[in-house]
Design a protein around this motif. Sequence first.
Motif, PDB file in Angstrom:
ATOM      1  N   THR A 154      48.468  46.986  30.282  1.00 45.52           N
ATOM      2  CA  THR A 154      49.329  47.093  29.109  1.00 45.52           C
ATOM      3  C   THR A 154      49.225  45.821  28.268  1.00 45.52           C
ATOM      4  O   THR A 154      48.663  44.801  28.701  1.00 45.52           O
ATOM      5  N   SER A 155      49.800  45.866  27.077  1.00 43.58           N
ATOM      6  CA  SER A 155      49.785  44.707  26.191  1.00 43.58           C
ATOM      7  C   SER A 155      50.600  43.564  26.772  1.00 43.58           C
ATOM      8  O   SER A 155      50.367  42.401  26.428  1.00 43.58           O
ATOM      9  N   ARG A 156      51.552  43.864  27.644  1.00 43.34           N
ATOM     10  CA  ARG A 156      52.307  42.795  28.301  1.00 43.34           C
ATOM     11  C   ARG A 156      51.416  41.992  29.239  1.00 43.34           C
ATOM     12  O   ARG A 156      51.609  40.784  29.416  1.00 43.34           O
ATOM     13  N   GLN A 157      50.462  42.682  29.852  1.00 36.72           N
ATOM     14  CA  GLN A 157      49.571  42.013  30.800  1.00 36.72           C
ATOM     15  C   GLN A 157      48.426  41.297  30.097  1.00 36.72           C
ATOM     16  O   GLN A 157      47.939  40.280  30.574  1.00 36.72           O
TER      17      GLN A 157
END
Length: 343
Positions: A154-157
């Motif tokens: 994900t974009s968080r990662q």
Amino acid sequence: MSSPLDSALPQRLSSLDAEPALRFDAWRERAHQWVEMLPLPPGAELNAELITLKGSNCVLGAMRSSAYSMRAASRRLIHAPEMLVLTLIQAGEVLRDAAPGEPERMGQGSLGLYDPWRMGDYRWSQDSREVFLALPRTEVAAALGREPGNLLITSRQSVLAPVLASHLEHVALLMQRPGVLNAAEYAGLLDATHELTLLMLRNLGRQPLDADAHPESLNAGRYTAAMRLMERDAHLHQLDAATIAQSIGCSRTRLYAAFAAQGESVMETLREIRLQRARTLIEQAARLHIGSLSWRCGFTDQSSFSKLFKARFHSSPSEWHHRVWGRQPDESPAPRASSLRLR
């Protein structure tokens, strides 16, 4: 005599190439050499297409299919290359048996990295589509800094996950349009996808980017990531070198170096993207307000935009519009209270 680049052309495979009675077995053997397809439900028909682009160290593919299931099979994997698969679900969904009784659902837009040896059962929904890149396990492990496994990204990662997903979407479209690129251009597209994927994995693993990587490889990945970001966000007025660098996970110095390696400048390239977009919009609109046009293309000052446009295309925006639509630059449209006009 065929050119070495001939192998860089996309290869298309369809289940409809085989007779109905042979369709399942033919697709299983030709399209899924690393996994075992499970028998279809009674009465179900297989309709699938696979397009692949093969390089010396990776395979890029786009696939659509009717519903079916597959699972890892040691008898197939024993002779398969040591590859991991990064995949983007474009449509439909996939259910994976992450644990007994705990299926993992991957819907449209899901980006993930998968190890065929650990894959378990996969169940594809009707009319599903994916684009994927298979690359050597050793490269993935080096980029991540650890032994890879199955994971959703994900974009968080990784701040580069949305950039890579957008790039893969565009790649899938290009692969589905025969003749749009030549063999050399497809080879370049494959290399860019490979380097951008490794850059995203390095960002995901938060490893020092300069440790064991070649500067040319890193520059290519950063350049591709920045270009994709600029093409997507060119309309944002606040977009500048600092924002671009932060978005793709590198410093401004490294961003400048990536563009310098291509003989380009970051902001000059962004300006070119914006001007090309403005020209396209002018050619598409019978009536368009120049102030609105410049704003939509990322320019905050109408006068500066007009000067830049004329310097680039040797015509003012109004003159260019006249070439396409046949209206004199100083002509005004018939008076209408709600009309927008060039000026």
